[in-house]
Design an enzyme around this catalytic site. Structure first.
Site, PDB file in Angstrom:
ATOM      1  N   GLU A 108      29.858  61.251  32.086  1.00  0.00           N
ATOM      2  CA  GLU A 108      30.567  62.496  31.784  1.00  0.00           C
ATOM      3  C   GLU A 108      31.833  62.237  30.983  1.00  0.00           C
ATOM      4  O   GLU A 108      32.486  61.212  31.158  1.00  0.00           O
ATOM      5  CB  GLU A 108      30.956  63.184  33.089  1.00  0.00           C
ATOM      6  N   CYS A 127      39.078  62.921  28.441  1.00  0.00           N
ATOM      7  CA  CYS A 127      38.982  62.085  29.645  1.00  0.00           C
ATOM      8  C   CYS A 127      37.666  61.309  29.552  1.00  0.00           C
ATOM      9  O   CYS A 127      36.591  61.905  29.562  1.00  0.00           O
ATOM     10  CB  CYS A 127      39.005  62.991  30.880  1.00  0.00           C
ATOM     11  N   CYS A 134      30.408  53.889  40.012  1.00  0.00           N
ATOM     12  CA  CYS A 134      31.613  53.111  40.314  1.00  0.00           C
ATOM     13  C   CYS A 134      31.367  52.325  41.594  1.00  0.00           C
ATOM     14  O   CYS A 134      30.726  52.808  42.529  1.00  0.00           O
ATOM     15  CB  CYS A 134      32.827  54.024  40.493  1.00  0.00           C
ATOM     16  N   CYS A 138      35.466  55.365  46.805  1.00  0.00           N
ATOM     17  CA  CYS A 138      36.484  56.246  47.409  1.00  0.00           C
ATOM     18  C   CYS A 138      35.756  57.473  47.969  1.00  0.00           C
ATOM     19  O   CYS A 138      34.881  58.042  47.304  1.00  0.00           O
ATOM     20  CB  CYS A 138      37.535  56.649  46.384  1.00  0.00           C
ATOM     21  N   CYS A 141      35.534  60.954  46.093  1.00  0.00           N
ATOM     22  CA  CYS A 141      35.183  60.916  44.673  1.00  0.00           C
ATOM     23  C   CYS A 141      33.663  60.965  44.488  1.00  0.00           C
ATOM     24  O   CYS A 141      32.937  60.131  45.042  1.00  0.00           O
ATOM     25  CB  CYS A 141      35.749  59.633  44.067  1.00  0.00           C
ATOM     26  N   SER A 225      43.910  54.783  34.202  1.00  0.00           N
ATOM     27  CA  SER A 225      44.089  55.003  35.632  1.00  0.00           C
ATOM     28  C   SER A 225      43.257  53.970  36.394  1.00  0.00           C
ATOM     29  O   SER A 225      42.079  53.779  36.105  1.00  0.00           O
ATOM     30  CB  SER A 225      43.621  56.416  35.984  1.00  0.00           C
ATOM     31  N   ASN A 326      39.716  68.112  44.202  1.00  0.00           N
ATOM     32  CA  ASN A 326      38.683  68.905  43.573  1.00  0.00           C
ATOM     33  C   ASN A 326      37.472  68.760  44.477  1.00  0.00           C
ATOM     34  O   ASN A 326      37.061  67.637  44.763  1.00  0.00           O
ATOM     35  CB  ASN A 326      38.397  68.278  42.203  1.00  0.00           C
ATOM     36  N   CYS A 368      35.293  64.360  37.664  1.00  0.00           N
ATOM     37  CA  CYS A 368      34.267  63.479  37.118  1.00  0.00           C
ATOM     38  C   CYS A 368      33.286  63.035  38.174  1.00  0.00           C
ATOM     39  O   CYS A 368      33.641  62.774  39.309  1.00  0.00           O
ATOM     40  CB  CYS A 368      34.900  62.313  36.408  1.00  0.00           C
TER      41      CYS A 368
HETATM   42  N1  SAH Z   1      38.703  54.607  38.891  1.00  0.00           N
HETATM   43  C1  SAH Z   1      39.936  55.022  38.368  1.00  0.00           C
HETATM   44  C2  SAH Z   1      39.823  56.076  37.290  1.00  0.00           C
HETATM   45  C3  SAH Z   1      38.806  57.142  37.479  1.00  0.00           C
HETATM   46  S1  SAH Z   1      39.147  58.306  38.761  1.00  0.00           S
HETATM   47  C4  SAH Z   1      40.854  55.485  39.481  1.00  0.00           C
HETATM   48  O1  SAH Z   1      40.384  55.612  40.613  1.00  0.00           O
HETATM   49  O2  SAH Z   1      42.026  55.658  39.217  1.00  0.00           O
HETATM   50  C5  SAH Z   1      40.484  59.250  38.051  1.00  0.00           C
HETATM   51  C6  SAH Z   1      41.347  59.960  39.060  1.00  0.00           C
HETATM   52  O3  SAH Z   1      40.619  61.039  39.684  1.00  0.00           O
HETATM   53  C7  SAH Z   1      41.795  59.048  40.195  1.00  0.00           C
HETATM   54  O4  SAH Z   1      43.151  59.248  40.488  1.00  0.00           O
HETATM   55  C8  SAH Z   1      40.915  59.508  41.325  1.00  0.00           C
HETATM   56  O5  SAH Z   1      41.430  59.163  42.574  1.00  0.00           O
HETATM   57  C9  SAH Z   1      40.856  61.001  41.072  1.00  0.00           C
HETATM   58  N2  SAH Z   1      39.802  61.692  41.810  1.00  0.00           N
HETATM   59  C10 SAH Z   1      38.622  61.231  42.223  1.00  0.00           C
HETATM   60  N3  SAH Z   1      37.937  62.169  42.916  1.00  0.00           N
HETATM   61  C11 SAH Z   1      38.720  63.266  42.933  1.00  0.00           C
HETATM   62  C12 SAH Z   1      38.578  64.570  43.508  1.00  0.00           C
HETATM   63  N4  SAH Z   1      37.490  64.917  44.177  1.00  0.00           N
HETATM   64  N5  SAH Z   1      39.595  65.439  43.341  1.00  0.00           N
HETATM   65  C13 SAH Z   1      40.722  65.083  42.633  1.00  0.00           C
HETATM   66  N6  SAH Z   1      40.892  63.887  42.084  1.00  0.00           N
HETATM   67  C14 SAH Z   1      39.923  62.976  42.229  1.00  0.00           C
HETATM   68 FE1  SF4 Z   2      35.794  54.704  41.516  1.00  0.00          FE
HETATM   69 FE2  SF4 Z   2      36.192  57.259  42.007  1.00  0.00          FE
HETATM   70 FE3  SF4 Z   2      37.526  55.447  43.412  1.00  0.00          FE
HETATM   71 FE4  SF4 Z   2      38.123  55.835  40.797  1.00  0.00          FE
HETATM   72  S1  SF4 Z   2      38.363  57.321  42.481  1.00  0.00           S
HETATM   73  S2  SF4 Z   2      37.810  53.866  41.876  1.00  0.00           S
HETATM   74  S3  SF4 Z   2      36.076  56.335  40.023  1.00  0.00           S
HETATM   75  S4  SF4 Z   2      35.313  55.722  43.434  1.00  0.00           S
END
Ligand code: SAH
Ligand code: SF4
Length: 386
Positions: A108, A127, A134, A138, A141, A225, A326, A368
């Protein structure tokens, strides 16, 4: 146990893959053309067609000799991944792409259009994703819940930006103050994947996008990031590039962070902050700490107080960006406006500057990983129908 020999396909006699020119720095493009007997000025022409004229294919490159255009057609590509879906938010300011890579994997990319506000001019921010899936898992995410598929190549990262550069060239956005935005001005590496897990390709894409013969996007207008991979932070500190760094912190202590971010086991917060201090000291640049607010999990005033105490030693060097979660498949709730205001005020009183990220494209599942998760589910539902 007997071992089975698996034939090595890489030595098969299949036609060689075409070179992805989007993944070459200018010097590499010069070298690639030199191997084909072409002088340096051809590289200038070709890069100009790709990144300046935003030509969709080699046929459009009228000042190249027909024989070279045919050879490029046979041996090279500037097409990038296929567009599977493109959707636009109702407010017209967020567009999301679902791209299909050559091996069928989905990624995406999002374009966010911002009107001028205060000191900052109107901008178009892309973005980008750096990986399909990944590995860091997390819990909040959508991408993390898919698991890791593979790294993207530098060309696959550049292609995402080029798509929107082409789109803005042909259909510019007219901001509310009348300014016409016809180019990508900013980049955030905040799509699917962890940029520092794919460090070399990510940094190569940064260089290609930044180079004068490329899209010429200022490194100061780019933000990487990271989930907090310490070796990547330290490597970035050594790069002669003015790229911004954002750290996904999301909790004020290790115990709480571990519950949502398994990476904390490998890189505890103290190590991440040490690396940030090193980065800020070397580059003189501020670090942004992202903090996803999860209602009832990490959004209480005592968490804000703990976060302020954690960051206050870095206070001149850091800024906190609060992000109301989100919604994804995981069961997290968005904090109330009151909880967000109280969190901000506690941070401010503790001496830590902060802002709240404006929510974007809720109606198009803009976080994303959400769109491709949806697409995967649809695919598996479709296959159940068969
Ligand atoms: N892997 C990297 C970059 C991609 S994620 C990272 O984790 O920083 C980009 C940002 O989106 C990160 O700060 C991540 O924690 C946040 N993110 C992931 N899932 C999300 C969600 N459901 N709502 C809001 N932010 C989210
Ligand atoms: Fe991976 Fe999502 Fe964690 Fe970023 S926030 S490191 S994309 S699992």
């Amino acid at each position: 146990m007997t071992s089975i020999q698996i034939p090595d396909n890489s030595t098969s006699s299949a036609a060689p893959a075409r070179a992805d020119l989007l993944g070459l720095t200018f010097l590499e493009l010069v070298g690639w053309l030199a191997e084909r007997g072409q002088p340096t000025f051809r590289a200038k022409q070709l890069a100009g067609w790709i990144f300046n004229s935003l030509a969709p294919d080699f046929a459009a490159m009228r000042n190249l000799p027909a024989t070279l255009r045919e050879q490029l057609d046979r041996e090279a590509s500037i097409a990038g991944p296929a567009v599977r879906t493109e959707i636009k938010a109702k407010d017209g300011r967020t567009r999301k792409l679902l791209l299909e890579l050559a091996d069928g994997r989905l990624i995406e990319t999002v374009l966010m259009l911002y009107p001028a506000s205060g000191e900052s001019r109107a901008r178009a921010t892309v973005c980008v994703s750096t990986q399909a899936g990944c590995a860091y898992g997390c819990t909040f995410c959508a991408t993390g819940q898919m698991g890791f598929d593979r790294h993207l190549t530098a060309g696959e990262i550049v292609a995402q930006v080029l798509h929107f550069a082409r789109e803005l060239r042909t259909q510019p956005w007219v901001a509310p103050d009348g300014e016409t935005i016809d180019r990508v001005s900013n980049l955030v590496f905040m799509g699917m994947g962890e940029p520092f897990h794919n460090y070399d390709n990510t940094l190569k894409a940064v260089r290609i996008l930044n180079m004068p013969e490329g899209l010429n996007i200022g490194a100061r207008h780019m933000t990487i990031s990271t989930v907090g991979l310490v070796p990547g932070i330290l490597r970035l500190a050594e790069e002669p590039l003015q790229v911004n760094l954002a750290i996904s912190l999301h909790a004020p202590n290790d115990a709480m962070r571990l519950r949502t971010m398994p990476v904390t086991r490998k890189y505890p917060i103290a190590q991440v902050l040490d690396a940030c201090r090193e980065y800020a000291g070397r580059t003189n640049r501020q670090v942004t700490f992202e903090y996803v607010l999860l209602a009832g999990v990490n959004d209480a005033p005592e968490h804000a107080r703990e976060l302020a105490a954690l960051l206050v030693p870095l206070r001149q060097l850091c800024h906190v960006n609060l992000i109301p979660v989100n919604k994804t498949a995981a069961n997290y709730a968005v904090p109330t406006g009151e909880a967000i205001r109280a969190f901000r005020e506690t941070l401010r009183a503790g001496g830590v500057s902060n802002s709240v990220r404006a929510e974007r494209g809720d109606d198009i599942a803009a976080a994303c990983g959400q769109l491709s998760t949806h697409e995967r589910r649809k695919q598996s539902a479709d296959s159940l129908d068969v």
